[in-house]
Structures are given as structure tokens and as C-alpha cells.
Design an enzyme around this catalytic site. Sequence first.
Site, mmCIF file in Angstrom:
data_model
loop_
_atom_site.group_PDB
_atom_site.id
_atom_site.type_symbol
_atom_site.label_atom_id
_atom_site.label_comp_id
_atom_site.label_asym_id
_atom_site.label_seq_id
_atom_site.Cartn_x
_atom_site.Cartn_y
_atom_site.Cartn_z
ATOM 1 N N PRO A 228 11.577 10.710 10.697
ATOM 2 C CA PRO A 228 11.023 9.545 9.814
ATOM 3 C C PRO A 228 11.074 10.157 8.348
ATOM 4 O O PRO A 228 10.826 11.505 8.244
ATOM 5 C CB PRO A 228 9.852 9.420 10.282
ATOM 6 C CG PRO A 228 9.561 9.989 11.609
ATOM 7 C CD PRO A 228 10.740 10.936 11.733
ATOM 8 N N GLU A 229 11.438 9.288 7.570
ATOM 9 C CA GLU A 229 11.319 9.667 6.013
ATOM 10 C C GLU A 229 10.268 9.275 5.517
ATOM 11 O O GLU A 229 9.245 8.774 6.237
ATOM 12 C CB GLU A 229 12.431 9.266 5.326
ATOM 13 C CG GLU A 229 13.849 9.769 6.066
ATOM 14 C CD GLU A 229 15.238 9.096 5.577
ATOM 15 O OE1 GLU A 229 15.105 9.024 4.218
ATOM 16 O OE2 GLU A 229 15.987 8.917 6.175
ATOM 17 N N LYS B 177 7.276 14.533 3.782
ATOM 18 C CA LYS B 177 7.278 13.785 5.163
ATOM 19 C C LYS B 177 6.165 14.494 6.054
ATOM 20 O O LYS B 177 6.362 14.348 7.171
ATOM 21 C CB LYS B 177 8.635 14.030 5.629
ATOM 22 C CG LYS B 177 9.513 13.337 4.675
ATOM 23 C CD LYS B 177 11.146 13.760 5.094
ATOM 24 C CE LYS B 177 12.006 13.668 4.149
ATOM 25 N NZ LYS B 177 13.476 14.187 4.314
ATOM 26 N N ARG C 262 25.779 16.648 5.763
ATOM 27 C CA ARG C 262 25.347 15.572 6.616
ATOM 28 C C ARG C 262 26.207 14.408 6.587
ATOM 29 O O ARG C 262 26.978 14.099 5.623
ATOM 30 C CB ARG C 262 23.695 14.929 5.852
ATOM 31 C CG ARG C 262 22.770 16.244 5.776
ATOM 32 C CD ARG C 262 22.001 16.676 6.977
ATOM 33 N NE ARG C 262 21.629 15.556 7.663
ATOM 34 C CZ ARG C 262 20.194 15.189 7.791
ATOM 35 N NH1 ARG C 262 19.620 15.857 6.793
ATOM 36 N NH2 ARG C 262 19.894 14.348 8.201
#
Length: 293
Positions: free
Chosen positions: A2-3, A58, A283
Site C-alpha cells: 500500500p502506498e 508508508k 520496476r
Amino acid sequence: MPELPEVETIVRDLNKKILNKKIKNVEVRLEKIVKSPVDDFIKIMKNNSFSEIRRRAKLLIFKLSKGDKYLLIHLKMTGQLIYKDKNNIVAGGHGQKNDVNDLPNKYSHVIFHLEDKADLFFNDLRQFGLVKIVDQEGLDTYLSNFGIEPLEKEFSLKAFKELFKNTRCPGGKKTNIKAFLLDQKFVVGIGNIYADETLFESKISPNRRLNTLTDEEIKKLHKVIISILDKAVKARGTTFNNYVDADGNKGGFIKYLKVYQKEGKKCTRCKDVEIKKIKVAGRGTRYCEKCQK
DNA sequence: ATTTATGTTTACAG
DNA sequence: CCTGTAAACATAAA
């Protein structure tokens, strides 16, 4: 993982559910997840409670009512926090199959047993996440490595521009913009989804070097970071699979995604070329070759 | 020292 | 079999 918007949603939801609830016991099913000595960890948590839950970057920060210490939880790529009592299931994190209806499951590595038969499950498929206890000094040290909070006042255009400078080279930083956005030393809370979405909206290619960005582009980027994250927080984050949030709702940002997981689809802006997927900063990165320069 | 790039962790899905 | 993955550290090299 989750960001920022997803972690923020979890924090808000958990604040409504577990604040000041007595922690009757803690079950550690996979010791390596707990980065403090497990005996101490259990001893400190037992009969304690959370007096405040907040977020920095985060990272989830739970202030403990007793002992002037903090419980830190980082969900990394695949961590989840799921709260369950007799009326509610409240989950936050990257969804996996069979997670919410079948608890604890094989990914439930730490379980906080609360009063009134409520439980908080820390689940993590890939086991990158962490749970640890720190004192004030340990918390300060941990937080000192984080950059600017993008939804706070401190994220001014001036402060943002400062980040582009390079103490060694007057021309400024030369790293690519995607790596910069993902680096928590500079601006916190942006991960792979919001990095791609932000760059698309800003019309900037993920491969652009920082020192080639114009003043106009930096200004645009600054504005877009705030607007996208703000919109995502309001939508309760982006989710896939069977993720549900604290009240069993799915995150609402998924309908706003323009490039993330849209590779091969026509760009919604130029309506001309397909969204491409390449690798940047190690990424998977989605962007529109025509719109983003 | 500081910046930048790359490798590692990890278990599962497709 | 192979690849890839909501992250961030450690380490190396420049």
C-alpha cells in the site's frame, strides 16, 4: 505495498476500531517478521493498548498507552492489516486469495488478540513486512530518514525544488524522475502506482533526468503529486482482488487509473498509441510514449 | 561524503 | 520451466 493513500486509509479506519482497546495477548507465528526480541515484544504488548495511531510515509505508528514506546508496522509489498470482530471485517493492504473470509490463514504471521473477541491480523504473503517496538529515540531515528510529506504544508514548491539540487554538481541531480519519485528520502508515500500515474498526468517521461526538467514541468509535477494523492486518499486508495477497507469497501481510486496496469490499451489522452510497459529503476513502468516527453 | 545504480529479500501466480 | 510483483534496504561504484 500500500502506498500513502492506502496506509492513510488503514490508519483512519483502525483509529475508529482499536483505540484504547486492551491487547489481551499477541501471537507470533513467524518470528522473523518481528524485528524486536520476541519475548520482550510480547511482554510489552500484553495488557497494553494503542493510545494513538498515525502514519509517516508508508509506516504505521501505534503509540502505546503504557511504557512510552511505539509499535511500528510496515506492510512493504504484500502486507495486510485486518481487523475483525463479531460485527466487522476491516482489512487494508494488498489482497490475496482467501484472505478475509478465512482467518487466521497461512499468511497470518502476527495476531493481536484484543478485548471483546476482536483480533488484528498482520498478514504478509512475501514476508517482507515488519513489526517492531521502538522507544522515542528509536522512532526519531527511523523517521529522520524520511523526506517531505506531500499532503502537508511543508511540501511547498520551494521545498520541492530544493530536492532537485545536487551538492556535488551545480547542474542538479541526474537520476531519472521515476527513481526520484520512489525514493523516500525526498518525497514520501509515492510507490509504483502513483509514480506512474503522476508522471502520466504531468506529461513527463519516466526516463527523464531530473536536471533536464524545466521550471514549468517541476511546477506541474508538484501540483499533480498533491492532486493525485489527495484524490486517492479521498477515494480510500487503489485496490485489486479482494481487498476491502475498514468498512468492507473496495478502494475507489482504481477507476481513475490511467496507465497502471493499462499496458496494451489505447492512451485515454491522445487516443492514438497504446500504453507501453518498460522497466525503469528496476520496476515495471507504464507510460504513453506520445503524451509523456 | 554524496549520488546513483543494482542486487537481495520472498512466495506465489500465470 | 520461466517471468514478474503495491517496497526498501544493503552495497558498490562513480
